[in-house]
Design an enzyme around this catalytic site. Structure first.
Site, PDB file in Angstrom:
ATOM      1  N   GLN A  65       0.831  -1.199   0.000  1.00 11.88           N
ATOM      2  CA  GLN A  65       0.000   0.000   0.000  1.00 11.88           C
ATOM      3  C   GLN A  65       0.867   1.252   0.000  1.00 11.88           C
ATOM      4  O   GLN A  65       1.155   1.805  -1.050  1.00 11.88           O
ATOM      5  CB  GLN A  65      -0.960  -0.008   1.191  1.00 11.88           C
ATOM      6  CG  GLN A  65      -2.016   1.081   1.129  1.00 11.88           C
ATOM      7  CD  GLN A  65      -3.186   0.817   2.078  1.00 11.88           C
ATOM      8  OE1 GLN A  65      -3.306  -0.253   2.656  1.00 11.88           O
ATOM      9  NE2 GLN A  65      -4.049   1.797   2.229  1.00 11.88           N
ATOM     10  N   ASP A  66       1.302   1.717   1.178  1.00 10.28           N
ATOM     11  CA  ASP A  66       2.247   2.836   1.169  1.00 10.28           C
ATOM     12  C   ASP A  66       3.456   2.465   2.013  1.00 10.28           C
ATOM     13  O   ASP A  66       3.429   1.482   2.756  1.00 10.28           O
ATOM     14  CB  ASP A  66       1.599   4.145   1.621  1.00 10.28           C
ATOM     15  CG  ASP A  66       1.195   4.147   3.080  1.00 10.28           C
ATOM     16  OD1 ASP A  66       1.069   5.235   3.638  1.00 10.28           O
ATOM     17  OD2 ASP A  66       0.988   3.070   3.672  1.00 10.28           O
ATOM     18  N   PRO A  67       4.553   3.207   1.895  1.00 10.22           N
ATOM     19  CA  PRO A  67       5.788   2.814   2.576  1.00 10.22           C
ATOM     20  C   PRO A  67       5.642   2.837   4.100  1.00 10.22           C
ATOM     21  O   PRO A  67       4.798   3.544   4.655  1.00 10.22           O
ATOM     22  CB  PRO A  67       6.799   3.870   2.111  1.00 10.22           C
ATOM     23  CG  PRO A  67       6.223   4.446   0.858  1.00 10.22           C
ATOM     24  CD  PRO A  67       4.741   4.398   1.045  1.00 10.22           C
TER      25      PRO A  67
END
Length: 266
Positions: A96-98
């Protein structure tokens, strides 16, 4: 074919500096410069995606946040694309996101995020989701992973693209760069990657990743399961059998398999 050190990327970053630190010229590396340093195959694939989106606005946002002194992770935004040539990608694991947190290596605080989904730099404590990924691999193969590192560059060198749908984040602020333009770019990248070259395996864990299935044409192996987070892993990720299933399918396609027990780079 795998990539190891990429000279174009190496000239942009100093490995002795923490993520978000000034470069030798006194500033951060602009996002557009990071795109320009990509290998030619990824630039050709990703270029049309940037043309279809508001890339200048995204660059202005990310660069502006860094210029304002905010710690933005990771420094090497396109690190995953430097490690695996387009034609070598056989498996895509979608995140998804870091990671927005930090870890400690040799007494120094460093970002968890280093440009590959689910991966952390060597020496950083293995995050809970990745521990569950390792647990599943060990269960499928009946063997313990030999190394305790959470650095997955060894998979990348074997043809596993570890791609987040959002490629930057502010420290301590989960999803802070969501809906800023990254999603349209990575959606386009997935669509293009699914339509060039050979058939591939896509591992979609959790509802966010599974929403991308509509982007993928027939002919690929798409494996879905709950996210490996401790909150959901016991609802079907553990026991999913994805890693053996991926290798069985790759072998049937005449493609090289992945040594999942070797996540670290040589």
């Amino acid at each position: 074919m795998t990539r190891r050190a990429d000279p174009a990327q190496a000239t942009l970053f100093d490995d002795d500096e923490p993520a978000g630190a000034p470069t030798a010229t006194g500033g951060f590396v602009p996002l557009a410069d990071q795109f320009d340093a990509l290998p030619a195959d990824w630039k050709a694939l990703l270029g049309p995606c940037l043309a279809r989106t508001d890339w200048p606005a995204l660059c202005a946002f990310v660069d502006g946040e860094r210029a304002a002194g905010k710690p933005i992770f990771p420094t090497e935004v396109f690190h995953a694309l430097h490690l695996t040539p387009v034609d070598a990608v056989r498996v895509i694991i979608l995140g998804q996101d870091p990671y927005h947190g930090t870890g400690t290596v040799d007494g120094r605080e460093v970002p968890q995020a280093h440009g590959l989904a689910f991966s952390v730099p060597a020496g950083v404590r293995v995050p809970p989701s990745l521990r569950n990924i390792y647990k599943e691999i060990e269960a499928e193969y009946g063997r313990k992973l030999s190394a305790g590192s959470g650095n997955l560059e060894g998979w990348a060198q074997q043809g596993v693209l570890l791609l987040n749908t959002v490629l930057t984040v502010e420290q301590g602020q989960a999803a802070s760069h969501a809906r800023r333009g990254w999603e349209r770019i990575t959606d386009c990248l997935l669509e293009h990657l699914a339509r060039v070259g050979h058939a591939r395996v896509f591992m979609l864990w959790g509802s966010h990743a599974q929403a991308k299935r509509a982007l993928l044409p027939e002919g690929h192996l798409v494996l879905e399961a709950p996210h490996p987070s401790p909150l959901s892993a016991h609802r079907g990720f553990l026991g999913c059998g994805h890693f053996r299933a991926a290798n069985d399918w790759l072998a049937a396609q005449g493609q090289s398999t992945i040594d999942w027990l070797r996540p670290q780079a040589d």
